[in-house]
Design an enzyme around this catalytic site. Structure first.
Site, PDB file in Angstrom:
ATOM      1  N   GLY A 235      -1.341   2.706   3.384  1.00 58.96           N
ATOM      2  CA  GLY A 235      -0.204   4.010   3.347  1.00 58.96           C
ATOM      3  C   GLY A 235      -0.850   4.940   2.389  1.00 58.96           C
TER       4      GLY A 235
ATOM      5  N   PRO B 263       0.967  -1.108  -0.136  1.00 55.70           N
ATOM      6  CA  PRO B 263       0.324   0.030   0.193  1.00 55.70           C
ATOM      7  C   PRO B 263       1.158   1.763   0.209  1.00 55.70           C
ATOM      8  CG  PRO B 263      -0.164  -0.619   2.283  1.00 55.70           C
ATOM      9  CD  PRO B 263       0.273  -1.828   1.062  1.00 55.70           C
TER      10      PRO B 263
ATOM     11  N   ALA C 207      -3.257   7.595  -0.755  1.00 55.62           N
ATOM     12  CA  ALA C 207      -4.189   6.325   0.423  1.00 55.62           C
ATOM     13  C   ALA C 207      -4.335   5.001  -1.021  1.00 55.62           C
ATOM     14  CB  ALA C 207      -4.847   6.828   1.426  1.00 55.62           C
ATOM     15  N   ASP C 208      -3.298   3.884  -0.637  1.00 57.47           N
ATOM     16  CA  ASP C 208      -4.056   2.602  -0.562  1.00 57.47           C
ATOM     17  C   ASP C 208      -4.397   1.797   0.478  1.00 57.47           C
ATOM     18  OD1 ASP C 208      -4.174   1.091  -2.768  1.00 57.47           O
ATOM     19  OD2 ASP C 208      -3.081  -0.142  -2.017  1.00 57.47           O
ATOM     20  N   THR C 209      -5.272   0.517   0.403  1.00 58.46           N
ATOM     21  CA  THR C 209      -5.196   0.030   1.950  1.00 58.46           C
ATOM     22  C   THR C 209      -5.762  -1.466   0.899  1.00 58.46           C
ATOM     23  OG1 THR C 209      -6.641   1.368   3.237  1.00 58.46           O
ATOM     24  CG2 THR C 209      -7.008  -0.444   3.607  1.00 58.46           C
TER      25      THR C 209
END
Length: 197
Positions: A110, A49, A73-75
């Site tokens: 992230g 992420p 963002a990334d999950t």
């Protein structure tokens, strides 16, 4: 609160928009299509992420105005060193929930801040324990809540979270999609550094 930047949330996620709005900050949403979200095969699953949030940030870099701060963002949901992304269909959603049933999994987000001058990234990890879910419970949830836009095929704020989540270790809001407590603190620190420059 005076941050010294105009905030831009680079996300289509209604949950991320709601969570960021909950901080009481003014921001605009800007979404760019066609961003490459692939990652190297040899990267550790917990780093994915962060890598993708930085890739998203790089895609926006050329369009950032002098007074803007873009948040990307990334999950990901991980179990057994597997990344569970968004399910393609009902069968995949059911399979993912069976994999999560009765055990612990990890949710990692992230986040990257990007301005004309600087970039800053961090990640937040939350452990989530699910009780054993029956076939009927999984089927009912997938058919009624249709979690096809959610990593790991579930939303903790939905019915499945009410009946299935035994406990969590870490940020609840991270599991929803954005670790807002950490984001707030990192944002204050990032913007304070601009003032002292």
């Amino acid at each position: 609160m005076q941050l010294g930047y105009r905030l831009v949330l680079a996300s289509n996620s209604p949950r991320r928009r709601e969570l960021l709005a909950g901080l009481g900050l003014d921001f605009e949403v800007r979404v760019m299509d066609g961003i490459d979200e692939s990652y190297p095969d040899d990267i550790a699953v917990g780093e994915v992420p962060l890598f993708i949030s930085r890739s998203k940030a790089a895609a926006y870099a050329a369009s950032i105005a002098d007074d803007e701060l873009v948040i990307t963002a990334d999950t990901v949901v991980t179990v057994d060193d597997l990344i569970l992304g968004k399910p393609a269909d009902r069968a995949e959603a059911v399979k993912m929930l069976h994999l999560l049933s009765g055990r612990r999994h990890r949710v990692v987000t992230g986040v990257t801040f990007t301005t004309k001058e600087r970039t800053h990234s961090f990640s937040v990890t939350t452990d989530v324990w699910f009780s054993k879910l029956s076939d009927e419970e999984i089927g009912w949830y997938v058919d009624n809540c249709r979690p096809f836009d959610k990593a790991g095929a579930y939303g903790i704020q939905e019915w499945i979270g009410y009946v299935g989540v035994e406990r969590i270790d870490g940020s609840y809001f991270n599991v929803v999609g954005l670790p807002v407590q950490r984001l707030y603190r990192e944002l204050l620190s990032f913007c304070a550094a601009k003032v002292t420059e």
